[in-house]
Structures are given as structure tokens and as C-alpha cells.
Design a protein around this motif. Structure first.
Motif, PDB file in Angstrom:
ATOM      1  N   LEU A  95       0.827  -1.197   0.000  1.00 37.72           N
ATOM      2  CA  LEU A  95       0.000   0.000   0.000  1.00 37.72           C
ATOM      3  C   LEU A  95       0.862   1.247   0.000  1.00 37.72           C
ATOM      4  CD1 LEU A  95      -2.597  -1.077   2.739  1.00 37.72           C
ATOM      5  CD2 LEU A  95      -2.934  -1.113   0.266  1.00 37.72           C
ATOM      6  N   ASP A  99      -3.711   5.752  -1.320  1.00 37.68           N
ATOM      7  CA  ASP A  99      -4.584   4.640  -1.711  1.00 37.68           C
ATOM      8  C   ASP A  99      -5.876   4.667  -0.915  1.00 37.68           C
ATOM      9  OD1 ASP A  99      -2.823   3.587  -3.577  1.00 37.68           O
ATOM     10  OD2 ASP A  99      -2.057   2.011  -2.249  1.00 37.68           O
ATOM     11  N   VAL A 122      -7.327  -2.374  -2.557  1.00 36.34           N
ATOM     12  CA  VAL A 122      -7.246  -1.007  -3.062  1.00 36.34           C
ATOM     13  C   VAL A 122      -8.406  -0.800  -4.036  1.00 36.34           C
ATOM     14  CG1 VAL A 122      -5.855   0.662  -4.335  1.00 36.34           C
ATOM     15  CG2 VAL A 122      -4.736  -0.973  -2.787  1.00 36.34           C
TER      16      VAL A 122
END
Length: 344
Positions: A95, A99, A122
Motif C-alpha cells: 500500500l 490509496d 485497493v
């Protein structure tokens, strides 16, 4: 930057009936967080934006010794469920800051740190749709309707389906899936306004069960080939009586039983034998993988094009989680209950 308040909505007492805001859950502002310096330990820091309020949460408000498909909430700890957040900082390769992530273990607090990126996905919002839709028609409720219908309905054009809680996030999507497959749809809701919405999304027969007898409607408009059950109890009994031979019963939920002090005993179970009925219950995360590609390819575009309709019951503020849960459980909501915690 100085530490900021990190408000939470916590579970404080096990209810015996309908959870009461302030008694069984409470808004807590006693904690703070240093957003720049909070240790991540290889994880990621998230700002919570959107929380989904769903009837299944009531099942988690129980004594931890009582086993179920999902762990009980812990007294004194935040509630959690499906939600959306934005990553502020990250030490995880999975990540990056900025995001938007979606997951079933989103805690009901303004900011949180986790080390398990595999529990979140995501978001890919190619049509720039409102984020709140990703906990509703494009999230768990929409996925529930889609996979349950595709897996178990065995629908054929010209058949008749009966859908309960028909104006909810799941039920209203089921109506639209059934109409796409060419079925007649009978829809049951708990108010005139909800019955009107179920009619607007395609139900051929839409009624308020608090005013009109479910038995009379099914006697008049049935028999039924598919029953999508969100409520259980007496309505399930009536559906079994109204079912055709070889009808399919899809058990998605039993909301009438979640706050009941005594569970309803099914009286028409013999019809499973005499009518050769099939019954399938399911939990969405156990089978969604079979349909994920189709869902993400088809449904966002259908929503963008206005071919799948929805309603939202939006509340702004983490302090309103208890009210939102009450609304979802006693039918005060008009559409999917969503808590907007913060703007992006």
C-alpha cells in the motif's frame, strides 16, 4: 504536528433486544494520535472515511463464549465492519499513501494502524463514483445479492420470485437481477415509502407487510419459484407454503430473529420433502471469489449507466454509529445505512 483526537465508537454492553445508542455502544473521544510519528511497525496508517452499517453486526454483539461464523465484538473496544479509508503513511510494500482501501475489518475509529494489508483491497474507481457506493451496491451488500442470485437462484424466464426486505441494499439489487433474468417479482417491505422504492426498481408486485397480509399477497400472486429470504421467522413459513415444487429458497439473513428473545420455530418444514424444495444459506466472502471478476466487470458500469438503482441512508459523524445500527435493525432507514466519518 501535535497529537489529534482519535475518536472511537465502542461496544460497551451486550443487548438483549434492539441495541440502544449510548447504552450498548458509545462514542469515545478519550484517545489521541500523533499522525506524523505514530509507530507503524511495518504497517500502514489509515484515515477512516466511510463505514458500512449492516444488520449482521447485531450478531456480533454477544457473549464471546457463544460461537458463530464471525467473532463477537469485544467489550470496551471499537466496533468494526466494512469500511473505506485513505492511507496516510505506509511502511508496507502493498500500500502507498493516497490509496483508498476497502475491507471488512475497518475499525470504527477516526484513524487506525494495521499490519495486515491482505485484509484490505485497493479500490479501483474507474468511473469516479461516490465512495459510499463501495460499501453498498458496489460493496458487500451488492456482492451478496450478486453471488447469492448467480449461485443459487437457477432462475428461468417466466418464473416468480419473492424478495423480502426488498427496499434494502441487498433486496433492491436482487429485484433488479431477477428482472434482468425475466422473472416476475413480488417484493415485501416495511413501509409505504420502501414499497414504492421496490416498485420503482422493478418489482411487479410491491407491498407493505405491516398493512397487507403476506399470506394474502402470496396466495394471490404466487406460487413462487425462488424465495430470497432476508427476514426468516413467519415469513419463511409463508414462503414455504406458497412455493412451487422444486422451488429454491435462498437464505441471506434472518433479521426478524436478531433481536428476538425467543426464536421462531418453522412449522412448514415438511414442504421441503413434499415439494422437493432446495434451501441454501451462504456467507458472501466464502463464495465471492467465484464471481469477483464478473462483478467488477459488470456492476460498476451498470451503476454508472443508471441501470442498477440504489438508495442511501447517509449519516455524518462517527458519533452516529449507534443510531445508524438502530435504524438498520428496526427499519427506520430508507436505503443502505452509511456513516460518513470524514471527507477525503
Amino acid at each position: 504536528m501535535a497529537p489529534v483526537t482519535n475518536a472511537r465508537h465502542i461496544f460497551i454492553e451486550i443487548p438483549t433486544g434492539l441495541p440502544e445508542p449510548g447504552k450498548h455502544t458509545a462514542h469515545d473521544t478519550s484517545r489521541t494520535i500523533d499522525l506524523e510519528n505514530e509507530p507503524l511497525h511495518g504497517g500502514f496508517l489509515v484515515k477512516t472515511l466511510i463505514l458500512s452499517i449492516d444488520p449482521y453486526m447485531r450478531v456480533k454483539m454477544r457473549d464471546a463464549s457463544i460461537k458463530s461464523y464471525s467473532p463477537a465484538y469485544a467489550i470496551g473496544e471499537p466496533l468494526y465492519g466494512y469500511g473505506i479509508g485513505r492511507v496516510l503513511r505506509s511502511e508496507s510494500s502493498a500500500l502507498k499513501p493516497g490509496d483508498h482501501i476497502y475491507g471488512a475489518l475497518t475499525p470504527h475509529e477516526e484513524y487506525f494502524v494495521r499490519q495486515d494489508p491482505e485484509q484490505f483491497e485497493v479500490l479501483k474507481n474507474e468511473y469516479n463514483l461516490p465512495l459510499s457506493l463501495f460499501v453498498g451496491v458496489l460493496g458487500m451488500p451488492g456482492q451478496t445479492a450478486y453471488v447469492g442470485w448467480k449461485e443459487f437462484s437457477k432462475a428461468k424466464p417466466g418464473e416468480t420470485a419473492f424478495v423480502t426486505t426488498a427496499a434494502g441494499a441487498v433486496g433492491s439489487f436482487v429485484i433488479q437481477l431477477a428482472k434482468l433474468d425475466g422473472l416476475k417479482v413480488i417484493a415485501s417491505s416495511g413501509s409505504d415509502e420502501k414499497a414504492a422504492f421496490a416498485k420503482a426498481v422493478g418489482a411487479d408486485v410491491s407491498f407493505n407487510y405491516k398493512k397487507d397480509s403476506t399470506k394474502d399477497v402470496l396466495d394471490r400472486e404466487g406460487p413462487i419459484d425462488v424465495y430470497w429470504d432476508n427476514v426468516g421467522g413467519e415469513t419463511l413459513d409463508l414462503a414455504l407454503a406458497a412455493a412451487k415444487d422444486y422451488a429454491r429458497i435462498i437464505e441471506c439473513g434472518m433479521s426478524s430473529q436478531y433481536n428476538a428473545s425467543e426464536l421462531y420455530g418453522i412449522k412448514n418444514a415438511l414442504f421441503f420433502v413434499t415439494k422437493s424444495l432446495s434451501l441454501n444459506g451462504f456467507i458472501v466472502y466464502k463464495i465471492f471469489h467465484k464471481y469477483a471478476s464478473d462483478f467488477y466487470r459488470e456492476v460498476p458500469k451498470l451503476v454508472k449507466d443508471g441501470k442498477i438503482k440504489y438508495e442511501e441512508h447517509l449519516k455524518r459523524g462517527l458519533d452516529l454509529v449507534g443510531e445508524g445500527l438502530r435504524d438498520a435493525l428496526d427499519g427506520r432507514n430508507q436505503g443502505k445505512v452509511v456513516i460518513v466519518v470524514a471527507d477525503d
